[in-house]
Enzyme design. Structure first.
Site, mmCIF file in Angstrom:
data_model
loop_
_atom_site.group_PDB
_atom_site.id
_atom_site.type_symbol
_atom_site.label_atom_id
_atom_site.label_comp_id
_atom_site.label_asym_id
_atom_site.label_seq_id
_atom_site.Cartn_x
_atom_site.Cartn_y
_atom_site.Cartn_z
ATOM 1 C CG ASP A 44 28.491 -0.015 106.455
ATOM 2 O OD1 ASP A 44 29.700 -0.084 106.188
ATOM 3 O OD2 ASP A 44 27.637 -0.814 106.003
ATOM 4 C CD GLU A 46 31.901 2.455 103.915
ATOM 5 O OE1 GLU A 46 32.919 1.762 103.818
ATOM 6 O OE2 GLU A 46 30.782 1.988 104.211
#
Length: 704
Positions: free
Chosen positions: A345, A382
Site C-alpha cells: 500500500d 501501489e
C-alpha cells in the site's frame, strides 16, 4: 492492579526480536535506541501485572530471558526515557506498549484518552500519568509452528488472475458457510467459497489487510469501524477478529492458506508499511511512538508531523529499525504462514527515505528485492502516495509489478467515449511505454478497472457522482475523479434500456480487463453485480454496504456467467496473455506479432492515431509466436486473434482484414449479449463486412 515484582531474568540475546519460548521460559527482545530502561510487563487475565526489567542492551535492543513464562502469556512493554516531543521523543512508562513483533495481539483500544501520552492539548506536551493498562491491546506470547500451509502453487505470472477480496466481507453473508465461520479465515477456506473462486478462474486472492489493526479514534467516537484495515498495529500478528475461535487466528490463517493452496490458488497480502494506527501527533501511544518515535516515524523540525500518506504519520523508510521490521514481517508471513506474495500500500513511501524524492533503489525497496525468501514471492507496488511527488507509475525497479493506475483511467475513459484510441493501444498491449525500458515484462502491469477504493463495477456504470453521505464526512471524503458514467440516470432505476446499457458497459470493462496483455485484478463481487449504492470510499462501512451479497438475481447470474466465460477464454489462449512485449517482430505467419487495424480493415496510420474522436480499434494478435511457455518450459502456440473494441454510441461498420492476416474469422465473444456468446457464430471471410453494435467488444478467432 499493578504489582512491582523482582523476577529473575537471564541475559538472553537480542535477535530475533519479539517474544520466543525457549530455555524453560520466554526470551523477550525489543528495540529502542533512546530508552533509559525497558520493562516487560507480564499481564494476567485479571490485569494483575508483573514488571521485569530488561537489563541487557545490545545493538540498541533490550533483551532478557524470563524463566517460567509460557506460551499464551499476555505481555507489554513500558519504556522509561526522554519525553521531549519537540525532538520527537515520547517515552512515557504510564503507557503499556504492544510489542511490534507480537505474533498475536489480544483486545483493542477501548479508551482513547487513557492511551494518549499527554494531557490537555497535544501541543502543550504535558505528559500523561494515566496508566493505559486495561484500555489498550496486549501482546501474547506465541510458540512457533502450527498447521501445514500446503504446497505453494507457484502460478506463473503470465497465468495469474488476481482477485482482491476482504476476508470478512466476502463470506459474512454467504448462506453455505456455517454462521460462526462467516467473515473469518475459515470462511475463506470453506469448500463453497473455494469452488466459487475456482469456477471463476482466479489463481490468486489478494487479501485486504489482515495485519492486526485498530480503529482510528475519530471513527470510534462516531461509532464506526475501520472496515478496510489500513490502520496497522501489529505487522506480524494476524487480525484476531477474523478468527472464528478467539485466540486461534494464527492456526486458522494457516488453515485458510492450506485450503487455497490445495485448490491451486495463491495467497497475496495487502500490506501497509507506510503508516500505523497511531495517527498524527495528537494520536494515541500504543507501540512505536512510545518505544522510539524517531526510529519509526518521519519528523519535521521541532518534532512536527511529516505526512506523506494522508493518515497522520509516515514510517521512515530510511530507518534501519523500519527496514528490519518490514523485512522481518514479510519473511515471517512468507516462510511460516505460507504467503505467496505481497501488495504494498502507498509503496512510493518505501522509496522516499527521510521523506525526500523517490528512489527505486532506496534501501528498503532493495532490502525486500534482495532478500532470498522475498525475492521468490510476487511483489506488487501501489506506485503512489498522498503527494504529487509520490505518483510513480512505471518508476519502480525491475522486480516489482505495479498497480497500473493509467490502465484504469484509460479504459474507463474509452468506454465512456471521452477519449480516442492512442493511449488505449498501450494499455491493451501491456503498457510497454511504462515497463519495457526498465527490463520488466508485460505481466508486471497489474491491470484493473475497479478496486476496494472507489466504485464497484456496477456503480461505475450507474453513478456519475459519489454518494458517501453514510461515511459521516458530509461527502468530503473519496475522490471526485471517478471517470464513471451512469448511462443516463443516476443510481437506482427501472428503465430497461438504462439497465441493459449498464450491463453491457460492465461487460465491456470486464472483458477489456481480462483480455488485455498484463495481469488482471478483479474486485471481489464485481462478477456478481455488487453495489455499494454509489459510495466510493466505503472504508468505514462494516455492513451490507461493503459485504458481498450472495443472493442470486437475474442480473448477478448473468454477470457471473459472462465473467466465467471471459476468464476461461484467457486461460485457454496463451496469445491473449503474452509473457513478453510485442515488438513488431515478423512471425511464422509472415506478418508482425501485433497489428493495429482501422475499422475499414487497413493498418492504422499516424493520422488515425491522433484522431481523438476515433471510437473503434481493432487489434490483431499473432498466435504462432506468442512467446508463451508451459510450466515445463515448452513453447506454446495458439490461434491468432482479432479484438474489436467499439465505444461509439452508434453501430459501426467494420471490414475484416485481408488474407495475409487470416482467411476466416470465427466470433467467440460478443459483449452485446448477456452471456457473451455471439448470436451468430458464422465465420467471416477476409475482407467481408460486419456491423458492430454500439458500445461492444468482439473477440474473433482467426484461422488460416
Amino acid at each position: 492492579m499493578t504489582a512491582e515484582h523482582e523476577h529473575p531474568v537471564l541475559a538472553g540475546r537480542p535477535f530475533p526480536l519479539g517474544a520466543h519460548p525457549e530455555g524453560g521460559g520466554v526470551r523477550f527482545a525489543v528495540a529502542s535506541s533512546i530508552a533509559d530502561a525497558v520493562e516487560v510487563c507480564l499481564i494476567e487475565d485479571d490485569l494483575t501485572e508483573r514488571r521485569v526489567e530488561l537489563t541487557e542492551r545490545t545493538f540498541g535492543v533490550w533483551h532478557g530471558l524470563v524463566p517460567g513464562v509460557t506460551d499464551g502469556q499476555l505481555y507489554g512493554f513500558r519504556v522509561h526515557g526522554p519525553y521531549d516531543p519537540t525532538r520527537g521523543l515520547r517515552c512515557n512508562p504510564a503507557k503499556l506498549l504492544v510489542d511490534p513483533y507480537a505474533r498475536r495481539i489480544s483486545g483493542t483500544l477501548t479508551d482513547v484518552d487513557a492511551a494518549l501520552g499527554y494531557v490537555g492539548e497535544h501541543m502543550d506536551w504535558t505528559p500523561s500519568a494515566v496508566d493505559s493498562l486495561g484500555s489498550v491491546p496486549l501482546s501474547r506470547v506465541t510458540a512457533p509452528g502450527g498447521a501445514d500451509t500446503g504446497t505453494a502453487p507457484n502460478v506463473p505470472w503470465e497465468e495469474t488472475v488476481i482477485y482482491e477480496v476482504h476476508v470478512k466481507g466476502f463470506t459474512k453473508l454467504h448462506p453455505e458457510v456455517p454462521e460462526h465461520q462467516r467473515g473469518t479465515y475459515l470462511g475463506m477456506a470453506h469448500p463453497a467459497v473455494i469452488e466459487h473462486l475456482q469456477r471463476l478462474g482466479v489463481t490468486a486472492v489478494e487479501l485486504l489487510p489482515v495485519h492486526s489493526f485498530v480503529d482510528e479514534p475519530g471513527l470510534t467516537a462516531q461509532g464506526r469501524n475501520n472496515y478496510w484495515g489500513y490502520s496497522t498495529l501489529g505487522f506480524l500478528a494476524p487480525h484476531a477478529a477474523y478468527a472464528s475461535e478467539p485466540g486461534r487466528e494464527v492456526e486458522e490463517f494457516r488453515t485458510m492458506v492450506a485450503a487455497l493452496h490445495a485448490a491451486g490458488i495463491e495467497v497475496l497480502l495487502d500490506v501497509v508499511f507506510n503508516h500505523t494506527c497511531e495517527g498524527g501527533l495528537g494520536g494515541p501511544t500504543l507501540s512505536f511512538r512510545g518505544l522510539d518515535a524517531p526510529a519509526y516515524y518521519l519528523h519535521s523540525a521541532n518534532g512536527g508531523g511529516f505526512d506523506l500518506t494522508g493518515c497522520g504519520n509516515t514510517l521512515d523508510a530510511g530507518s534501519p529499525t523500519v527496514v528490519r521490521l518490514v523485512t522481518d514481517s514479510l519473511r515471517y508471513w512468507a516462510s511460516e504462514l505460507g504467503v505467496d506474495g505481497f501488495r504494498f500500500d502507498l509503496a512510493s513511501v518505501l522509496g522516499r527515505p527521510g521523506g525526500g524524492g523517490f528512489d527505486r533503489n532506496a534501501g528498503l525497496l532493495t532490502a525486500i528485492t534482495t532478500d532470498p525468501v522475498l525475492a521468490q514471492r510476487k511483489l506488487i507496488s501501489e506506485p503512489w502516495d498522498a503527494t504529487g511527488e509520490g505518483y510513480r507509475v512505471g518508476d519502480f525497479g525491475v522486480q516489482w509489478a505495479e498497480w497500473n493506475g493509467r490502465y484504469r483511467d484509460t479504459v474507463r475513459d474509452f468506454w465512456r467515449s471521452s477519449t480516442g484510441v492512442a493511449e488505449l493501444a498501450y494499455r491493451l498491449s501491456g503498457s510497454s511505454d511504462l515497463y519495457d525500458l526498465s527490463g520488466r515484462r508485460p505481466w508486471q502491469s497489474i491491470n484493473f478497472v475497479t478496486a476496494h477504493d472507489g466504485f464497484t463495477l456496477r456503480d461505475l456504470v450507474s453513478y456519475n457522482h459519489k454518494h458517501n453521505e453514510a461515511n459521516g464526512e458530509d461527502g468530503r471524503d473519496g475522490t471526485d475523479d471517478n471517470r464513471s458514467w451512469n448511462c443516463g440516470e443516476e443510481g437506482t432505476t427501472d428503465d430497461a434500456s438504462v439497465l441493459e446499457l449498464r450491463a453491457r458497459q460492465a461487460r465491456n470493462l470486464f472483458a477489456t480487463l481480462v483480455l488485455s496483455t498484463g495481469t488482471p485484478m478483479i474486485t471481489a463481487g464485481d462478477e456478481m453485480w455488487r453495489t455499494q449504492g454509489g459510495n466510493n470510499n466505503a472504508y468505514c462501512q462494516d455492513n451490507e454496504t461493503s459485504w458481498v451479497d450472495w443472493a442470486p438475481t437475474g442480473a448477478s447470474e448473468a454477470m457471473l456467467t459472462f465473467a466465467r466465460r471471459v476468464v476461461a477464454l484467457r486461460a485457454e489462449c496463451p496469445a491473449l496473455r503474452q509473457a513478453e512485449f510485442f515488438d513488431g517482430r515478423e512471425t511464422p505467419s509472415g506478418v508482425p506479432d501485433l497489428v493495429w487495424l482501422h475499422a475499414d480493415g487497413r493498418e492504422m496510420t499516424e493520422t488515425d492515431w491522433f484522431d481523438d474522436s476515433r471510437r473503434t480499434l481493432m487489434m490483431w494478435i499473432d498466435g504462432e509466436d506468442c512467446r508463451g511457455r508451459s510450466r515445463l518450459g515448452e513453447p506454446l502456440e495458439d490461434h491468432s486473434w482479432l479484438l474489436v473494441l467499439h465505444s461509439g454510441a452508434e453501430p459501426a461498420r467494420i471490414n475484416m482484414p485481408s488474407d495475409e492476416y487470416g482467411r476466416c474469422y470465427e466470433p467467440v465473444l460478443d459483449t452485446s449479449t448477456d452471456d457473451g456468446v455471439p448470436e451468430d457464430v458464422s465465420p467471416l471471410t477476409s475482407g467481408s463486412s460486419l456491423t458492430v453494435p454500439a458500445r461492444t467488444f468482439l473477440v474473433l478467432k482467426v484461422k488460416a
